[in-house]
Design a protein around this motif. Structure first.
Motif, PDB file in Angstrom:
ATOM      1  N   UNK A  55      -3.648  16.485   0.394  1.00 52.90           N
ATOM      2  CA  UNK A  55      -2.995  15.354   1.048  1.00 52.90           C
ATOM      3  C   UNK A  55      -2.990  14.167   0.094  1.00 52.90           C
ATOM      4  N   UNK A  56      -1.901  13.434   0.008  1.00 54.31           N
ATOM      5  CA  UNK A  56      -1.824  12.329  -0.950  1.00 54.31           C
ATOM      6  C   UNK A  56      -2.740  11.183  -0.563  1.00 54.31           C
ATOM      7  N   UNK A  57      -3.219  10.478  -1.563  1.00 53.95           N
ATOM      8  CA  UNK A  57      -4.001   9.266  -1.306  1.00 53.95           C
ATOM      9  C   UNK A  57      -3.076   8.182  -0.768  1.00 53.95           C
ATOM     10  N   UNK A  58      -3.647   7.251  -0.004  1.00 55.36           N
ATOM     11  CA  UNK A  58      -2.872   6.161   0.566  1.00 55.36           C
ATOM     12  C   UNK A  58      -3.252   4.849  -0.096  1.00 55.36           C
ATOM     13  N   UNK A  59      -2.248   4.052  -0.432  1.00 52.17           N
ATOM     14  CA  UNK A  59      -2.500   2.707  -0.927  1.00 52.17           C
ATOM     15  C   UNK A  59      -2.861   1.822   0.260  1.00 52.17           C
ATOM     16  N   UNK A  91     -12.100   5.692   2.947  1.00 49.87           N
ATOM     17  CA  UNK A  91     -13.237   6.147   2.153  1.00 49.87           C
ATOM     18  C   UNK A  91     -12.828   6.498   0.724  1.00 49.87           C
ATOM     19  N   UNK A  92     -11.515   6.548   0.480  1.00 51.88           N
ATOM     20  CA  UNK A  92     -11.049   6.946  -0.842  1.00 51.88           C
ATOM     21  C   UNK A  92     -11.366   8.386  -1.150  1.00 51.88           C
ATOM     22  N   UNK A  93     -11.418   9.216  -0.114  1.00 47.73           N
ATOM     23  CA  UNK A  93     -11.825  10.611  -0.304  1.00 47.73           C
ATOM     24  C   UNK A  93     -10.689  11.447  -0.870  1.00 47.73           C
ATOM     25  N   UNK A  94     -11.002  12.210  -1.882  1.00 49.92           N
ATOM     26  CA  UNK A  94     -10.084  13.186  -2.477  1.00 49.92           C
ATOM     27  C   UNK A  94     -10.756  14.551  -2.381  1.00 49.92           C
ATOM     28  N   UNK A  95     -10.083  15.471  -1.736  1.00 46.63           N
ATOM     29  CA  UNK A  95     -10.610  16.818  -1.540  1.00 46.63           C
ATOM     30  C   UNK A  95      -9.578  17.808  -2.049  1.00 46.63           C
ATOM     31  N   UNK A 131     -13.240  20.392  -5.424  1.00 47.15           N
ATOM     32  CA  UNK A 131     -13.566  19.075  -5.955  1.00 47.15           C
ATOM     33  C   UNK A 131     -13.553  18.057  -4.828  1.00 47.15           C
ATOM     34  N   UNK A 132     -14.491  17.117  -4.897  1.00 41.72           N
ATOM     35  CA  UNK A 132     -14.570  16.059  -3.892  1.00 41.72           C
ATOM     36  C   UNK A 132     -15.015  14.780  -4.579  1.00 41.72           C
ATOM     37  N   UNK A 133     -14.408  13.678  -4.178  1.00 43.03           N
ATOM     38  CA  UNK A 133     -14.796  12.373  -4.704  1.00 43.03           C
ATOM     39  C   UNK A 133     -14.523  11.319  -3.638  1.00 43.03           C
ATOM     40  N   UNK A 134     -15.499  10.419  -3.447  1.00 43.65           N
ATOM     41  CA  UNK A 134     -15.312   9.258  -2.571  1.00 43.65           C
ATOM     42  C   UNK A 134     -15.168   8.046  -3.483  1.00 43.65           C
ATOM     43  N   UNK A 135     -13.949   7.567  -3.663  1.00 39.44           N
ATOM     44  CA  UNK A 135     -13.685   6.571  -4.692  1.00 39.44           C
ATOM     45  C   UNK A 135     -14.009   5.150  -4.236  1.00 39.44           C
ATOM     46  N   UNK A 136     -14.223   4.958  -2.945  1.00 45.83           N
ATOM     47  CA  UNK A 136     -14.681   3.668  -2.455  1.00 45.83           C
ATOM     48  C   UNK A 136     -16.176   3.739  -2.161  1.00 45.83           C
ATOM     49  N   UNK A 137     -16.757   2.599  -1.898  1.00 43.99           N
ATOM     50  CA  UNK A 137     -18.191   2.531  -1.605  1.00 43.99           C
ATOM     51  C   UNK A 137     -18.409   2.965  -0.152  1.00 43.99           C
ATOM     52  N   UNK A 170     -24.336  23.112  -1.347  1.00 47.32           N
ATOM     53  CA  UNK A 170     -23.538  21.995  -1.844  1.00 47.32           C
ATOM     54  C   UNK A 170     -23.899  20.680  -1.158  1.00 47.32           C
ATOM     55  N   UNK A 171     -24.886  20.653  -0.307  1.00 47.16           N
ATOM     56  CA  UNK A 171     -25.241  19.444   0.445  1.00 47.16           C
ATOM     57  C   UNK A 171     -25.651  18.320  -0.498  1.00 47.16           C
ATOM     58  N   UNK A 172     -25.032  17.172  -0.336  1.00 46.23           N
ATOM     59  CA  UNK A 172     -25.393  15.995  -1.135  1.00 46.23           C
ATOM     60  C   UNK A 172     -24.704  14.772  -0.580  1.00 46.23           C
ATOM     61  N   UNK A 173     -25.245  13.601  -0.913  1.00 43.11           N
ATOM     62  CA  UNK A 173     -24.597  12.331  -0.593  1.00 43.11           C
ATOM     63  C   UNK A 173     -23.711  11.948  -1.763  1.00 43.11           C
ATOM     64  N   UNK A 174     -22.478  11.592  -1.465  1.00 40.79           N
ATOM     65  CA  UNK A 174     -21.517  11.316  -2.519  1.00 40.79           C
ATOM     66  C   UNK A 174     -21.721   9.915  -3.078  1.00 40.79           C
ATOM     67  N   UNK A 175     -21.923   9.851  -4.381  1.00 44.28           N
ATOM     68  CA  UNK A 175     -22.012   8.559  -5.043  1.00 44.28           C
ATOM     69  C   UNK A 175     -20.605   8.003  -5.235  1.00 44.28           C
ATOM     70  N   UNK A 176     -20.444   6.693  -5.150  1.00 40.79           N
ATOM     71  CA  UNK A 176     -19.111   6.103  -5.269  1.00 40.79           C
ATOM     72  C   UNK A 176     -18.434   6.480  -6.581  1.00 40.79           C
ATOM     73  N   UNK A 177     -17.214   6.957  -6.454  1.00 41.20           N
ATOM     74  CA  UNK A 177     -16.324   7.240  -7.582  1.00 41.20           C
ATOM     75  C   UNK A 177     -16.888   8.269  -8.562  1.00 41.20           C
ATOM     76  N   UNK A 178     -17.699   9.178  -8.069  1.00 44.00           N
ATOM     77  CA  UNK A 178     -18.212  10.261  -8.901  1.00 44.00           C
ATOM     78  C   UNK A 178     -17.591  11.567  -8.431  1.00 44.00           C
ATOM     79  N   UNK A 179     -16.951  12.286  -9.363  1.00 41.53           N
ATOM     80  CA  UNK A 179     -16.270  13.525  -9.037  1.00 41.53           C
ATOM     81  C   UNK A 179     -17.255  14.689  -9.060  1.00 41.53           C
ATOM     82  N   UNK A 180     -17.286  15.440  -7.984  1.00 42.79           N
ATOM     83  CA  UNK A 180     -18.155  16.614  -7.866  1.00 42.79           C
ATOM     84  C   UNK A 180     -17.285  17.870  -7.865  1.00 42.79           C
TER      85      UNK A 180
END
Length: 828
Positions: free
Chosen positions: A23-27, A354-358, A378-384, A402-412
């Motif tokens: 799904x595309x990111x939204x501005x 959340x700036x989530x990219x999946x 791949x998953x990334x939460x680009x906002x805080x 795969x359980x973890x807390x996503x750090x801001x703007x870090x690609x997993x």
């Protein structure tokens, strides 16, 4: 929690696939637009017959300005039209036009739906249309779409009274008006009520129009200015509409961007009467749901507090809204419907804020049932954002490591290998999995009816915790690569057999008893492939393969195997299959690759027609000037002609007298403006004894015919004969075209496909002769399907007869007549 998980999964499954891509990111401006949509509860369904019939300006306005859930129901996929970008016809063209519609919807913001109706070509009246479609079946599909989409208002592109011209157009309006009532009647199509409920739209309109010389608008009709400017998008709806409409490239609908006021007109057909507004008396706010009125203020407060620089600040309020939506009762259909829609919209807003990219990709775009697939998630939460990844489910297999807390703007990135089930079905457009009639696709699963394309078979599910809210976000598996010119490219993940076998032609043409080589191309979709090729031909035919063994070491490797086929008397089919590890595979693959749509393909049975012609021909050398795209050159080569594709350079610099005849491809004068510059040279070629055969061109829209075509004037009309069984009268029986080198009789017009011809010639100069007279039932005869003129020592021919369909289909009489056109004797 189980109930919540199932509900969320159901909602995600409802979402329209963007060809299984992420799904595309939204501005931030798009998030603001989404907030407005979240606070609007209204829906409208637009209904017409074909891709490109829709009013993209109105769709964009309703979706992006009025924030309504907006859908377009195209009764067909446009399979019967002409193709400006390539050679594809029929099912393959329908697949292209389906994807063009989806590309258009991604621009104008509407959703896309279809019925099972097949576009069998131009139809002059709804009676003919319904006789081929099976009216009741297509009506059932329109009712199904209305019951599922639940529009407040329905809008038709065309009237029931015929001003739309095309029989499909009129039929679409007739069906829409009947479905308006039938969708609310539990006695109509009751089998659908296992999956949905009845629905009564408030009213139905005809979106009147002013096309060319037909103006159906009037000052007393309801009017809307849809040309307004949307500052969040930075465009007016005339600009958005042009971008959307320009995706219909196969039909040549590139459009100029309109700016400024633009009125749309409407005539009410049924339902509660209105004076000033399509949605008069229809509450489009949360007030329409008595138990949910609080959501207007909740969403409004969240929207007012939205920080475009820090969208993540809206997450707590959105989580609260989502949880309260979950608690809504679902006893009433209207509540159920809007609860589902608004949960989906709120989830999309949460992911955006959340700036989530999946994303889920495969290491290769091909998977084989029973084989392993290498996956990457791949998953990334680009906002805080307070986002936790609980687990990933790989094609149904859960992985909690795969359980973890996503750090801001870090690609997993996570890697995984999973077996495709041995029972996995091969990928194929769902409406093409079985043979279909001329009028209706075969779709046995009711839940698939109306869907624009397949849902992805292979899926990865991300189990997320966003500020205490548990969501399951599904991503279809895709393949991603980088092209050195185009950059990052996505293509669908394909489930294919271990190998495919393609025949080099759709139809093989034989003449008498002479044998012919038939080539089979086997392509490995897996390494270390060993097997044998088996070929079957009809009784009376013979086939010999010197070495049927297949050994391919590498995936993607191909081998060609020749068979010698000796003809029998009766036409039939040649079929091929591959024996691999004790299993038989008999699929061929047709790939469709254009820059404006995602990669597409169709799996068909590996077969081709066998036709033995009793045909005579003269000459051997043919020059062919390509048009919009057709398979006529390949068909001529099968008859033993040497066909040279005449480029601009060859026409300019070579001696054309070596060609027995020169043929222009379909719509050549529409698509190649250089032909006007070559007019004098082509006329000199005719004057010196050559034959020039010009296949059909259109008279408008794409390359309007201001150029000269023949040696004498004539006009190309929109006249056509759509009944492929219409009587063909030989009105000039002594003309050489009907006698040399093959005697043409009425039986040569048996078995024609889809139509007799299109864009016939009219207003003929006295130097033109006509030889055929054809008409559809109740219409006056047309004599312009084939016109011939002597010019100097040679001959000029313009024909609207559908040779571009008949030759690839192996129609014997079409070959015999076309050979005669190539063989018109020179004048002494």
């Amino acid at each position: 929690m189980k109930q919540f998980t199932l509900l969320t999964f159901f909602l995600i499954a409802l979402s329209i696939s963007l060809n299984a891509q992420n799904a595309p990111s939204l501005s931030s401006s798009e998030i603001i637009q989404s907030f407005k949509k979240l606070n609007t509860l209204g829906s409208v369904l637009y209904i017409a017959a074909h891709p490109d019939d829709e009013n993209t300006r109105l769709l964009a306005y309703l979706s992006r300005e009025k924030n309504l859930r907006t859908g377009y129901l195209s009764l067909t996929r446009g399979d019967g039209g002409q193709n400006l970008v390539g050679k594809e016809q029929g099912d393959a063209l329908g697949l292209i036009r389906t994807q063009e519609l989806l590309a258009a919807r991604r621009i104008d913001g509407a959703e896309q739906f279809f019925t099972r109706a097949n576009d069998f070509g131009f139809s002059k009246n709804p009676e003919e249309t319904f006789s081929i479609w099976n009216k009741d079946s297509v009506l059932a599909d329109v009712v199904w779409c209305i019951r599922r989409f639940k529009p407040d208002v329905i809008i038709c592109r065309f009237p029931t009274t015929g001003e739309g011209g095309h029989g499909h157009h009129t039929a679409s309006a007739i069906l829409a008006v009947e479905a308006f009532d039938a969708a609310a009647d539990p006695k109509r199509f009751p089998e659908q009520l296992k999956f949905t409920e009845t629905w009564q739209a408030k009213r139905i309109f005809w979106n009147t129009f002013n096309f060319g010389t037909t103006n159906t608008t009037s000052p007393d009709q309801l009017k809307i200015d849809v040309g307004v400017f949307n500052p969040l998008v930075g465009k007016g709806y005339g600009e958005i509409a042009a971008e959307s409409r320009s995706m219909h490239k196969s039909q040549g609908f590139g459009s100029a961007k309109g700016r400024g006021a633009s009125l749309e007109y409407f005539k009410q057909l049924k339902g509660e009467p209105v004076k000033d507004n399509l949605f008069e008396g229809i509450d489009q706010s949360w007030q329409r749901l008595a138990a949910a009125t609080r959501f207007h203020s909740l969403i409004d407060e969240c929207f007012k507090a939205f920080d475009s620089q820090q969208p993540d600040k809206s997450i707590p309020a959105l989580v609260s809204i989502y949880k309260q939506l979950l608690s809504l009762d679902e006893k009433e259909a209207d509540m159920r419907y809007w609860k589902q829609q608004k949960l989906k919209e709120t989830e999309n807003l949460l992911l955006a804020c959340a700036g989530l990219w999946l994303e889920a990709t495969a290491a290769d775009y091909i998977g084989i049932p029973g084989n392993k697939v290498e996956l990457t998630a791949q998953v990334i939460a680009r906002n805080n954002s307070p986002v936790k990844l609980n687990k990933i489910s790989w094609m149904g297999q859960s992985d909690t490591t795969t359980t973890l807390s996503l750090k801001p703007n870090e690609l997993y990135s996570f890697k995984h290998k999973e077996n495709l089930p041995a029972t996995a079905a091969f990928s194929n457009p769902y409406w093409l999995k079985e043979q279909h009639s001329a009028g209706l696709y075969t779709v046995r699963d009711q839940k698939l009816v109306g869907q624009p394309e397949n849902a992805p078979y292979a899926k990865v599910v991300f189990d997320l915790d966003i500020a205490g809210l548990y969501l399951q976000c599904e991503r279809g598996l895709t393949y991603k690569y980088t092209d050195p010119v185009k950059g990052e490219i996505y293509r669908p993940f394909e489930i294919l057999p271990p190998a495919t076998v393609n025949l080099s032609e759709k139809v093989y043409i034989f003449d008498g008893t002479a044998s012919k080589k038939v080539q089979f191309t086997i392509k490995a979709n897996t390494p270390n492939l060993n097997g044998t090729l088996s070929v079957k031909v009809p009784d009376g035919w013979k086939v010999t393969i010197s070495n049927p063994e297949i050994k391919l070491n590498n995936k993607g490797e191909e081998i060609s195997i020749d068979a010698t086929v000796t003809p029998g008397k009766l036409s039939g089919k040649i079929t091929a299959s591959l024996n691999i590890n004790g299993n038989s595979y008999s699929k061929s693959i047709t790939r469709i690759e254009y820059d404006h749509i995602p990669y597409q393909f169709i799996l068909n049975e590996a077969e081709a027609g066998l036709v033995n012609l009793n045909i005579q021909k003269t000459g051997t050398a043919i020059g062919y000037i390509a048009g919009a795209g057709d398979d006529v050159p390949a068909c001529l080569k099968q008859l033993g002609y040497t066909v040279t594709m005449l480029t601009d350079e060859l026409i300019s610099n070579s001696d054309l007298s070596k060609y027995t005849a020169i043929v222009t491809g379909v719509r050549a004068y529409n698509t190649n403006d250089r032909l006007q510059l070559h007019h004098n040279k082509l006329m000199n070629y005719v004057n010196n004894g050559g034959n020039l055969i010009v296949q059909y061109n259109t008279n408008s829209r794409v390359g309007p015919l201001q150029a000269k075509i023949g040696p004498y004037p004539f006009t190309i009309s929109r006249d056509r004969v759509t009944d492929e069984t219409a009587e063909v009268r030989l009105i000039n029986p002594t003309h050489s075209v009907l006698n040399f080198p093959n005697k043409i009789s009425n039986s040569d017009f048996d078995g024609w496909k889809q139509e007799r011809g299109i864009y016939f010639a009219i207003e003929l100069d006295k130097n033109y002769e006509t030889v055929l007279s054809i008409n559809d039932p109740t219409e006056k005869p047309h004599e312009g399907s084939l016109i011939i003129s002597k010019y100097g020592k040679g001959n000029f021919v313009y024909t609207g007869l559908a040779f571009f369909r008949e030759l690839p289909a192996g129609v014997p009489g079409a070959y015999r007549l076309f050979v005669n056109l190539l063989s018109i004797p020179a004048q002494k």
